[in-house]
Write an enzyme that holds these catalytic residues in place. Structure first.
Site: not given
Length: 649
Positions: A185, A263
C-alpha cells in the site's frame, strides 16, 4: 580394428525425452493478458484466499488453522513477513520456533494451500512499526520507505538473507508461492518515491528471477503512487465500497489483467478505548459472491486474525494516537481461539457455488476451560526491583534519551532525577511538544502522582523538598504502523518542565522486564520487604495447578487497571481493563502446563490494583466492554452464566 559400436539409441534419447517432458508440463503461475485471467500450469485459474499471520498464532496451532481454511473452500493463504520479527538486531536473524516461516510454508503445502507472500519491507498489518525494525531509528535522520541510501542499505541486507531462503518455495521451483508483493500500500505513504519502488522491484528480480509474479496492492486512492510498470497491480476494498467503481479504477492501471481484490475486509481491527469492531455477515457474503461472479480473484483479510502477543501491537495516528488491542480477532471467519463462526459457513456456501469445497465437516470448537477465582499475591513494586530489571545500571545523561538512543526496542524505560530545589506550592509538571511517547507514570519518592499521555496537554501538579526523587516510567504502547508521515520515536522526546525549570541530570534505566519475569520466578529470588499499600507500577503473581482437562481459556481481570501479563514466562500481552473494549486475554492451551504441574501467572499492574486482587479464567472472551456486566468472583455464583452477556465469538 573392429569398428566402434554406435551408442545405444535409447541412451541418446533419454536426456532429450526428459527435457521434452519438463517443457511439456512446467509448473507456472502467470497472467494471460489476452484473456484477462491467471493461468496455473497453463490452465485458467482463480484464487480464493484468506489472510493468516503465522506471527500471531502459536506454531503448534498453525496446522489447525490452515486445515480449517482449506476446509472452508480456500485454495490459497496470504501472509506477511514482518522484518522486525526476524532481524531483532542488525545482522542477527531468527527463523526458529514461532519465527520458522519455512515450516509454515510447508504446513500450508500439507493443507493443499497455495501461498501469496507479502514480505514488505513495510507490511502495516497493524503490527509494531508496520514490520520495520525499530533499530532503524537509531539513525534519527533516516527516511523510511524512501530511496534514502541508509534505508536502502538495510533493506538490501535483509532481503539478501530472506529472499534466497524463499527461492526454493516458489511455485515454478516446486513450492507453493505463486506470487509476491512488492512493498505494501505504498500509495498511502507520503513519499511517492518511484526510485524506491524501482529499486525494490529490481532487487526482487535479481534475487528471485523473472518467473515469479510480482504485484502491488493499494487502496483506491493509492494507485497513482503505489503501482509501477512491470508489477501486476491489485486493489483492496471492503463490502461497503462500490465494487464496480473501484474495479473500473483498477483497470485504468491494469487494463488487461484479471481483477484482484487483495484485501477484502471480513471485519476490522480494535483500538483501546473504542468499541469492538464487528461486520455483518450478509453484506460480506454478498460482496464475495458478486466479485466471484465477475471472475475476480479475492483474498479475505482476515480469515483468521490471531493475537498481538507481547509488545507486537502497532498503532495508528488518526488525529490522535490510537494503540491497537492485544486481540486481533478482527471479527474474522475463524475466531481468535481458532473456532469456526457463522461467518465462515456463510462464506463457505458462497465459495461452493464457484469451485469445489473439500468434503467433510469442519472441526468443532476447541475445548474451553474455566478456572478460578485466583487471588494474586503482591511481589513488590517495580522500583524495588531495579537491580534485577536493569542489572547493568543506569545511563547518565543531562537530557532524557529516547528508547532508540539507548537500544531499547519495546516495553518500558525508567527516567530518574532529583529535585534541585524545594517546591512548596502545587507546581505543574509537563512535557512540551507532545514529548511523551506514549504513556508516563510519574512517581515522587515511590508514590504515584499521576499519568502523562501522548497527544494530550495534561499536567501534573507536584510539591516536594530538595532531593526528592522523581521517577517517570515510560511505556511504549506500540509504534505507528499506519497513518504517519514521520518516524515514531519512543520515550521522553523532550525534557520535562517543572514550573519554569527544565529538568536535567537524568538516570535512565532500560528495563528488561521479560527477562526479569522469566528468571525471577524460575530461581525464586529472595523477596524484598513489601509496603502495606503499594503505589504505582507493581508486580503480582500466583501459582495454580490444572486439576481437570486443560483447554483454551480467556484470562479475565476484573477491577485491574492497565498492565502486562505473563503465563509461565510467556508474554501474553497488554491489558487495559479500565479502558476496554477488550476485557479478556486469549490463553492458548499449549501455554498451560498439564495436570500435575504448577502454572505461574505474573501481572505488572501499572496504576491501580482492585480491592480484591483476583483473576479468573473464562470459557468465552469479552471483547466489548460496553455490552457486558461484570461477573462476580464470589465462588457461589461463578458458574451463573446469566450474569454476563458476551460479545464476539
Amino acid at each position: 580394428m573392429a569398428p566402434e559400436k554406435p551408442p545405444c539409441l535409447p541412451f541418446l534419447m533419454l536426456p532429450l525425452l526428459t527435457l521434452l517432458l519438463q517443457q511439456a508440463d512446467p509448473r507456472s503461475f502467470v497472467v494471460d493478458r489476452e484473456r484477462g485471467l491467471f493461468l496455473l500450469d497453463g490452465t485458467p485459474f482463480r484464487y480464493v484466499s484468506g489472510s493468516l499471520h503465522y506471527f500471531r498464532v502459536p506454531r503448534i496451532l498453525w496446522a489447525d488453522r490452515l486445515f480449517k481454511m482449506r476446509l472452508s473452500g480456500l485454495n490459497a493463504v496470504q501472509l506477511y513477513v514482518p522484518w522486525n520479527f526476524h532481524e531483532p538486531e542488525p545482522g542477527v536473524y531468527n527463523f526458529n520456533g514461532s519465527r520458522d516461516l519455512f515450516t509454515f510454508l510447508n504446513e500450508a503445502a500439507i493443507a493443499n494451500l497455495l501461498v501469496i507472500l507479502r514480505p514488505g519491507p513495510y507490511i502495516c498489518a497493524e503490527w509494531e512499526m508496520g514490520g520495520l525494525p525499530s533499530w532503524l531509528l537509531r539513525n534519527p535522520k533516516i527516511n523510511l520507505r524512501t530511496s534514502d541510501p541508509d534505508f536502502l542499505a538495510a533493506v538490501d541486507s535483509w532481503f539478501k538473507v530472506l529472499l534466497p531462503k524463499i527461492y526454493p518455495f516458489l511455485y515454478h521451483n516446486g513450492g507453493n508461492i505463486i506470487s509476491i508483493q512488492v512493498e505494501n500500500e505504498y500509495g498511502s505513504y507520503w513519499a511517492c518515491d518511484f526510485n524506491y519502488m524501482r529499486h525494490l522491484a529490481g532487487l526482487f528480480r535479481a534475487l528471485l528471477g523473472d518467473k515469479i509474479l510480482l504485484f502491488t496492492t493499494d487502496g483506491p486512492d493509492g494507485l497513482k503512487c503505489g503501482t509501477l510498470k512491470g508489477l501486476f497491480a491489485t486493489i483492496d476494498f471492503g463490502p461497503a465500497d462500490n465494487m464496480t467503481r473501484i474495479f473500473a479504477l483498477l483497470q485504468k492501471y491494469e487494463p488487461h489483467g484479471p481483477l484482484v481484490n487483495s484485501e477484502y475486509y471480513t471485519g476490522w481491527l480494535d483500538y483501546w478505548g473504542q468499541n469492538h469492531s464487528t461486520r455483518s455477515i450478509e453484506p460480506i457474503a454478498k460482496g464475495l459472491e458478486n466479485m466471484l461472479k465477475l471472475g475476480a480473484s479475492v483474498n479475505m483479510y482476515m480469515f483468521h486474525g490471531g493475537t498481538n502477543f507481547g509488545y507486537w501491537n502497532g498503532a495508528d495516528e488518526k488525529g490522535r494516537f490510537l494503540p491497537i488491542t492485544t486481540s486481533y480477532d478482527y471479527d474474522a471467519p475463524i475466531s481468535e481461539a481458532g473456532d469456526t463462526t457463522p461467518k465462515l459457513f456463510a462464506l463457505r456456501n458462497v465459495i461452493g457455488k464457484f469451485q469445489e469445497v473439500p468434503l467433510g465437516p469442519l472441526p468443532p470448537p476447541s475445548h474451553k476451560m474455566m478456572l478460578g477465582p485466583l487471588t494474586m499475591h503482591l511481589d513488590g513494586d517495580l522500583l524495588g526491583f531495579l537491580d534485577f530489571l536493569c542489572p547493568q545500571g543506569p545511563i547518565h545523561s543531562v537530557m532524557p534519551l529516547t528508547f532508540e538512543a539507548v537500544k531499547q526496542d519495546h516495553g518500558y524505560m525508567l527516567y530518574r532525577t532529583y529535585l534541585s530545589y524545594s517546591i512548596f506550592e502545587p507546581t505543574p509538571l509537563w512535557v512540551p511538544n507532545n514529548g511523551v511517547h506514549d504513556r508516563a507514570y510519574v512517581m515522587m519518592d515511590g508514590v504515584i502522582q499521576g499519568v502523562l499521555e501522548r497527544n494530550t496537554d495534561n499536567k501534573l501538579y507536584l510539591m516536594g523538598k530538595v532531593g526528592t526523587k522523581l521517577d517517570i516510567l515510560l511505556e511504549n504502547m506500540g509504534r505507528l504502523s499506519f497513518g504517519s508521515n514521520h518516524s515514531d520515536f519512543k520515550g521522553l522526546l523532550e525534557p520535562p518542565i517543572l514550573g519554569q525549570t527544565i529538568l536535567t541530570q537524568w538516570m535512565i534505566f532500560p528495563l528488561k522486564v521479560d527477562h526479569f519475569v522469566k528468571w525471577w520466578y524460575t530461581f525464586k529470588l529472595p523477596k524484598r520487604p513489601q509496603p502495606k499499600d503499594p503505589s504505582g507500577p507493581t508486580f503480582y503473581s500466583t501459582m495454580f495447578p490444572i486439576l481437570g482437562s486443560a483447554g483454551d481459556t480467556f484470562l479475565y481481570l476484573p477491577g485491574w487497571t492497565k498492565g502486562q501479563v505473563w503465563i509461565n514466562g510467556f508474554n501474553l500481552g497488554r491489558y487495559w481493563t479500565k479502558l476496554g473494549p477488550q476485557h479478556t486475554l486469549y490463553v492458548p492451551r499449549p501455554l498451560l502446563l498439564p495436570r500435575g504441574a504448577v502454572n505461574t501467572i505474573t501481572l505488572l499492574e501499572l496504576e491501580n490494583v482492585p480491592l480484591q486482587p483476583q483473576i479468573q479464567f473464562l470459557d468465552r472472551p469479552i471483547l466489548n466492554s460496553t455490552v457486558h456486566r461484570i461477573l462476580s468472583l464470589s465462588p457461589d455464583v461463578q458458574n451463573d452464566t446469566e450474569l454476563m452477556e458476551l460479545s464476539g465469538h
